[in-house]
Scaffold this active site. Structure first.
Site, PDB file in Angstrom:
ATOM      1  CB  SER A   1      12.424  37.184  15.099  1.00  0.00           C
ATOM      2  OG  SER A   1      11.849  36.015  14.826  1.00  0.00           O
TER       3      SER A   1
ATOM      4  CE1 TYR B   1       9.544  37.301  19.616  1.00  0.00           C
ATOM      5  CE2 TYR B   1       9.549  36.471  17.583  1.00  0.00           C
ATOM      6  CZ  TYR B   1       9.984  36.696  18.800  1.00  0.00           C
ATOM      7  OH  TYR B   1      11.482  36.567  18.586  1.00  0.00           O
TER       8      TYR B   1
HETATM    9  N1  LIG Z   1      15.631  31.914  20.767  1.00  0.00           N
HETATM   10  C1  LIG Z   1      15.146  32.226  19.524  1.00  0.00           C
HETATM   11  O1  LIG Z   1      15.174  31.297  18.788  1.00  0.00           O
HETATM   12  C2  LIG Z   1      14.917  33.526  18.965  1.00  0.00           C
HETATM   13  C3  LIG Z   1      14.792  33.763  17.739  1.00  0.00           C
HETATM   14  C4  LIG Z   1      14.668  34.927  17.015  1.00  0.00           C
HETATM   15  C5  LIG Z   1      14.909  36.077  18.135  1.00  0.00           C
HETATM   16  N2  LIG Z   1      15.006  35.922  19.373  1.00  0.00           N
HETATM   17  C6  LIG Z   1      15.028  36.954  20.069  1.00  0.00           C
HETATM   18  O2  LIG Z   1      16.116  37.038  20.995  1.00  0.00           O
HETATM   19  C7  LIG Z   1      15.843  37.749  22.188  1.00  0.00           C
HETATM   20  C8  LIG Z   1      16.158  36.941  23.435  1.00  0.00           C
HETATM   21  O3  LIG Z   1      15.729  35.731  23.147  1.00  0.00           O
HETATM   22  P1  LIG Z   1      15.942  34.497  24.133  1.00  0.00           P
HETATM   23  O4  LIG Z   1      15.700  33.265  23.353  1.00  0.00           O
HETATM   24  O5  LIG Z   1      17.126  34.422  24.899  1.00  0.00           O
HETATM   25  O6  LIG Z   1      14.767  34.533  25.171  1.00  0.00           O
HETATM   26  P2  LIG Z   1      14.458  34.440  26.634  1.00  0.00           P
HETATM   27  O7  LIG Z   1      13.211  34.341  26.959  1.00  0.00           O
HETATM   28  O8  LIG Z   1      15.099  33.082  27.182  1.00  0.00           O
HETATM   29  O9  LIG Z   1      15.074  35.859  27.324  1.00  0.00           O
HETATM   30  C9  LIG Z   1      14.469  36.999  27.058  1.00  0.00           C
HETATM   31  C10 LIG Z   1      14.779  37.859  28.385  1.00  0.00           C
HETATM   32  O10 LIG Z   1      14.337  39.140  28.309  1.00  0.00           O
HETATM   33  C11 LIG Z   1      13.552  39.317  29.495  1.00  0.00           C
HETATM   34  N3  LIG Z   1      12.387  40.330  29.448  1.00  0.00           N
HETATM   35  C12 LIG Z   1      11.216  39.922  28.824  1.00  0.00           C
HETATM   36  N4  LIG Z   1      10.490  40.948  28.964  1.00  0.00           N
HETATM   37  C13 LIG Z   1      11.058  42.219  29.518  1.00  0.00           C
HETATM   38  C14 LIG Z   1      10.835  43.412  29.772  1.00  0.00           C
HETATM   39  N5  LIG Z   1       9.851  44.008  29.610  1.00  0.00           N
HETATM   40  N6  LIG Z   1      12.123  43.977  30.403  1.00  0.00           N
HETATM   41  C15 LIG Z   1      13.311  43.419  30.545  1.00  0.00           C
HETATM   42  N7  LIG Z   1      13.501  42.331  30.104  1.00  0.00           N
HETATM   43  C16 LIG Z   1      12.370  41.565  29.726  1.00  0.00           C
HETATM   44  C17 LIG Z   1      13.225  37.965  30.061  1.00  0.00           C
HETATM   45  O11 LIG Z   1      13.272  38.106  31.581  1.00  0.00           O
HETATM   46  C18 LIG Z   1      14.500  36.868  29.691  1.00  0.00           C
HETATM   47  O12 LIG Z   1      15.370  37.131  30.776  1.00  0.00           O
HETATM   48  C19 LIG Z   1      14.429  38.236  22.118  1.00  0.00           C
HETATM   49  O13 LIG Z   1      14.591  39.755  21.630  1.00  0.00           O
HETATM   50  C20 LIG Z   1      13.842  37.139  20.898  1.00  0.00           C
HETATM   51  O14 LIG Z   1      12.613  37.787  20.341  1.00  0.00           O
HETATM   52  C21 LIG Z   1      15.188  34.627  19.771  1.00  0.00           C
END
Ligand SMILES: NC(=O)c1ccc[n+]([C@@H]2O[C@H](COP(=O)([O-])OP(=O)(O)OC[C@H]3O[C@@H](n4cnc5c(N)ncnc54)[C@H](O)[C@@H]3O)[C@@H](O)[C@H]2O)c1
Length: 265
Positions: free
Chosen positions: A144, A157
């Protein structure tokens, strides 16, 4: 579209959001996909959708912070498809990882580190044990912008994401001689599937490319990193954020705003 034909890919946290978009695109590129999430109903729904469109997928319910469940995920993958060529570590606590540092306790910190950093470590290493004995593979981590620039209210985070970037480089060094590449995605301002239009507009105003990101924006880079097109790429990151991370001034205080840019005929 067959950049991943014959590959077996596990995508953690693929019940929704970025993980679901990557899993769906991998299946379109010919991969056999393991859709896995702590939310089993969501994982099932994504796997069913992939199959309804002619792809190959299974769903496995996994909490990536639990070693027994990660081991079971690896076994379920080998039982179903006989190999693991690509491990995408995407699962993480995101929405429920926001709390001011003076209000958070160490249990909160540990829960975020467990889902994000420990989850990445355990899924990567479990996959690497198989890959190292079977000709290699690719591990993709998910960082991130918070790894290098801080979010307010996201101490745990951001610490987890800084750890994930260090983990990515360290794994890449240890695993390179076994033909395992370890690379990272750095998403930024990717709107959740259910984002309201006004939130998208607000986000767009802060992004050099003038729009909020979509989960699907990560899919192409994730295909590239997993494919042989990236055969000489390891220990590095692809930033997928519309230009947010490199911009010096926020648009709110910009002295030369986009509205002053020339209109071209
Ligand atoms: N959306 C953004 O802007 C953004 C920015 C930077 C990084 N990210 C990273 O991208 C990845 C996905 O993010 P997203 O936006 O799709 O989030 P999201 O919350 O929509 O999806 C995350 C998924 O991970 C699952 N999850 C959470 N804890 C878990 C666990 N212990 N075991 C298994 N599954 C688990 C959740 O049920 C969910 O389906 C994450 O690692 C997040 O940190 C997202």
């Amino acid at each position: 579209m067959s950049k991943l034909a014959g590959k077996v890919a596990v995508v953690t946290g693929s019940g929704r959001g970025i993980g679901a978009a990557i899993a769906t695109r991998y299946a379109q590129e010919g991969a056999k996909v393991v859709v896995t999430d702590i939310d089993g109903d969501n994982a099932n729904a994504v796997a069913e959708r992939i199959k309804a469109h002619g792809g190959e997928a299974i769903a496995v319910t996994t909490d990536v912070s639990r070693k027994d469940q990660v081991d079971a995920l690896i076994q379920a993958t080998l039982d179903a498809f006989g190999a693991i060529n690509v491990m995408v570590c995407n699962a993480g606590k995101v929405r429920d990882a926001v709390k001011h540092v003076l209000e958070a306790d160490v249990e909160f910190f540990d829960s975020v580190i467990a889902a994000n950093l420990r989850g990445h470590y355990m899924c990567s290493v479990a996959a690497a044990h198989h890959m190292a004995r079977n000709g290699g593979g690719v591990i993709i981590t998910t960082s991130s912008g918070g790894a290098t620039r801080a979010h307010r209210g996201m101490t745990a985070y951001d610490a987890s994401k800084g750890g994930i970037e260090a983990l990515t480089r360290a794994l890449a060094l240890d695993l390179a001689p076994y033909n395992i590449r370890v690379v990272g995605l750095v998403p930024g301002l990717i709107a959740p599937d259910d984002a309201p239009p006004e939130a998208l507009g607000k986000t767009a105003a802060t992004v050099p490319l003038q729009r909020a990101g979509k989960s699907e924006d990560l899919a192409g880079p994730a295909v590239f990193l997993a494919s042989d097109d990236a055969a000489y790429v390891t220990g590095s990151f692809v930033v997928v954020d519309g230009g947010v991370l490199f911009q010096q001034r926020s648009p709110e205080i910009e002295t030369f705003p986009v509205t002053n840019f020339p209109t071209l005929s």
